[in-house]
Enzyme design. Structure first.
Site, PDB file in Angstrom:
ATOM      1  N   GLU A 340     -37.429  -1.407 -12.433  1.00 20.74           N
ATOM      2  CA  GLU A 340     -38.887  -1.438 -12.548  1.00 20.74           C
ATOM      3  C   GLU A 340     -39.605  -0.408 -11.665  1.00 20.74           C
ATOM      4  O   GLU A 340     -40.456  -0.755 -10.846  1.00 20.74           O
ATOM      5  CB  GLU A 340     -39.409  -2.850 -12.254  1.00 20.74           C
ATOM      6  CG  GLU A 340     -38.837  -3.886 -13.204  1.00 20.74           C
ATOM      7  CD  GLU A 340     -39.349  -5.297 -12.943  1.00 20.74           C
ATOM      8  OE1 GLU A 340     -40.252  -5.467 -12.109  1.00 20.74           O
ATOM      9  OE2 GLU A 340     -38.835  -6.234 -13.582  1.00 20.74           O
ATOM     10  N   GLU A 458     -32.813  -7.846 -20.789  1.00 22.68           N
ATOM     11  CA  GLU A 458     -33.314  -9.157 -20.345  1.00 22.68           C
ATOM     12  C   GLU A 458     -34.128  -9.823 -21.458  1.00 22.68           C
ATOM     13  O   GLU A 458     -35.263 -10.244 -21.248  1.00 22.68           O
ATOM     14  CB  GLU A 458     -34.176  -8.998 -19.092  1.00 22.68           C
ATOM     15  CG  GLU A 458     -33.468  -8.326 -17.920  1.00 22.68           C
ATOM     16  CD  GLU A 458     -34.354  -8.174 -16.690  1.00 22.68           C
ATOM     17  OE1 GLU A 458     -35.385  -8.888 -16.591  1.00 22.68           O
ATOM     18  OE2 GLU A 458     -34.024  -7.340 -15.824  1.00 22.68           O
TER      19      GLU A 458
END
Length: 555
Positions: A340, A458
């Site tokens: 991220e 994910e």
């Protein structure tokens, strides 16, 4: 397989009519088809879902993984059984991150993850490493502590470091101390004070004293702290005492072969003008360094220089990655190296923690190491891992913000322009049943164009309620299948690394910290398969697997 053939009442009635009138068509027969068998009877959806095989049986082109909790996997039998039966690999949601692995001194605690690795080996499951560098789930207390401002005090000891001034200002009182000298054995720096004591008097610490004066007399009623580091070549003993009209005495302190810090808190009586190290109880050789006497009220805080912070955090990153990757290199062959990185509000640039209130769980490495923080991380992971390890960068909302997807792709190009190699890109895909499917397609097309390995890292799909309707569940299943179909359609086979589902079930215990009050997973709260299970299986298989099922009942 045992099969029980069930004749409906209608079929039996048809036989009865046939016996009475040969002109009446037999019920259940088609002149062009013949007898209707129970194998042709329709199956209800719930029955179909139960007949599906385990998910990994349909994953022929790439592995199917699961993001899971370490504690749940090791302690919950139903949870563990689902993981072991359905998936090729696992990703640990939390336990392998910096926060839970790194202690207050920077040392790593491998106990729980080592236990997990042994269990995975027994169940023939691979582990995808998640994740090395992120801004959340970090031991922020430790990392912020090592770059905290230094606190300095007015030291009432003129020479407590024994560096430039040697042992100037120190003298020998009492006893037959053999030697008092400067030594290169030091707690910090290059110099320390060496005391060779020949006295051995169980009741006479005062028989050997090493003395220095305070730079000024202490103020009556004021609290002071005396601190120093000491070690001895064998078990020893030391006591501190003050000099002046009314002396004060510390209790005996033991010493050993390792450096120990000793402190003594006193309230001044106003007569103290110096102090002694009393060493007459146990003969031996002692080393003393970093001696201070100070009033806490004189503390001053000094911010470290930015260059110093960069150096310290760079060292902390090297220590963390080198230790983690080296320890698990026999078990883990792929890592999310950087997680991220891109800003949501400014997707062409990196996230930052500047100007925000941060918790002890947060630490933004990029704020100290700059844009090259990922370059360093990838180089370290490559250096300390296996030559064939696959190293990924991972981010979310790439299917929601095409600009962010492009920002991540551009950042990968930057990382590689600095000499590091990024093997693949992970798109998390925490999405909902209302996501724009055209953007999903566009994202996969953009990622595929990089030539990198691509993984869905994910995947979960929210229905926006903890009590979904049948239609909600059908839409969720359709979206799961769409995502996998789009992945296969838009990413060439050679670039498809894996699809990892994030979370096992809708059980509330699994959603305390992640998507509470929703039902995003493939198993419901009781660990029963949902319609979404069929969607994933059909997506992996590339067809409606249940179209091959017959109406024969199984038991």
């Amino acid at each position: 397989m045992k099969v029980k053939f069930i004749y409906t009442i209608a079929v039996l009635v048809g036989f009865m009519f046939a016996s009475c009138d040969d002109q009446i068509m037999e019920w259940g027969k088609d002149p062009d088809h013949g007898e209707v068998t129970t194998a042709e009877l329709p199956l209800q959806l719930a029955e179909k879902i139960t007949r599906y095989d385990v998910l990994k049986s349909y994953a022929k082109d790439f592995p199917i993984g699961i993001g899971m909790g370490l504690d749940e996997y090791l302690s919950n039998q139903s949870y563990g059984k689902i993981v072991n039966q359905n998936f090729n690999q696992i990703t640990v949601g939390y336990a392998m991150k910096h926060g839970p692995m790194v202690g207050s001194t920077g040392a790593l605690n491998y106990i729980m993850v080592d236990s997990l690795m042994r269990t995975l080996t027994r169940n023939n499951l691979n582990c995808f490493g998640h994740c090395l560098i992120w801004h959340q789930n970090q031991n922020g207390t430790y990392l912020n502590g090592i770059i905290a401002p230094t606190v300095s005090y007015t030291n009432l000891i003129g020479n407590g470091t024994f560096e430039a001034s040697g042992i100037t200002g120190w003298s020998k009182y009492n006893g037959s101390t053999d030697a008092l000298s400067l030594s290169t054995t030091a707690y910090q720096g290059t110099g320390g004070m060496k005391v060779v004591n020949l006295e051995s008097n169980a009741s006479g610490q005062w028989k050997t004293q090493i003395h220095t004066n305070f730079s000024s007399t202490l103020v009556s009623g004021t609290k002071y702290i005396l601190s120093f580091y000491i070690r001895s070549e064998a078990a020893g003993s030391v006591r501190c005492s003050t000099t002046g009209t009314t002396a004060q005495y510390q209790g005996d302190q033991t010493t050993g072969t390792g450096w120990s810090k000793i402190t003594w808190n006193i309230t001044s009586n106003g007569t103290e003008n110096g102090f002694n190290f009393d060493l007459g109880k146990v003969a031996g050789t002692y080393y003393i360094d970093n001696v201070m006497v100070y009033n806490e009220g004189t503390a001053t805080s000094v911010e470290l220089a930015d260059t110093t912070k960069t150096r310290i955090i760079g060292n902390a990153m090297q220590s963390w990655i080198s230790n983690m990757v080296t320890h698990y290199k026999d078990k883990v062959k792929a890592w999310d190296v950087v997680n991220e990185p891109m800003s949501d509000s400014d997707p062409a640039n990196l996230k930052t923690g500047k100007g925000t209130t941060q918790s002890s769980d947060n630490f933004y490495w990029q704020d100290y190491l700059g844009k090259d923080y990922a370059v360093t991380a990838f180089k370290l992971a490559r250096q300390y891992g296996n030559a064939t390890d696959k190293l990924f960068i991972n981010d979310y909302n790439l299917e929601y913000s095409i600009a962010k997807c492009q920002g991540l792709i551009d950042y990968v190009k930057y990382i590689e322009s600095k000499g590091a190699v990024v093997d693949g890109i992970g798109t998390q895909m925490h999405i909902s049943i209302t996501n724009d499917t055209t953007k999903i397609d566009k994202m996969f097309q953009m990622l595929a164009a990089t030539g990198k390995l691509i993984r869905i890292s994910e995947l979960d799909i929210q229905v926006k309620t903890a009590n979904p309707t049948t239609d909600n569940l059908a839409t969720q299943a359709k979206m799961y299948q769409y995502v996998i179909n789009s992945f296969k359609k838009n990413v060439p086979a050679a670039q498809r690394y894996d699809v990892t589902i994030w979370g096992v079930s809708d059980n509330a215990k699994e959603h305390v910290n992640w998507i509470p009050n929703d039902a995003p997973n493939l198993w419901d709260a009781t660990y029963a398969r949902k319609h979404a299970y069929k969607g994933v299986a059909d997506g992996l298989a590339g067809e409606d697997v249940s179209s091959h099922f017959t109406g024969e009942l199984q038991y």
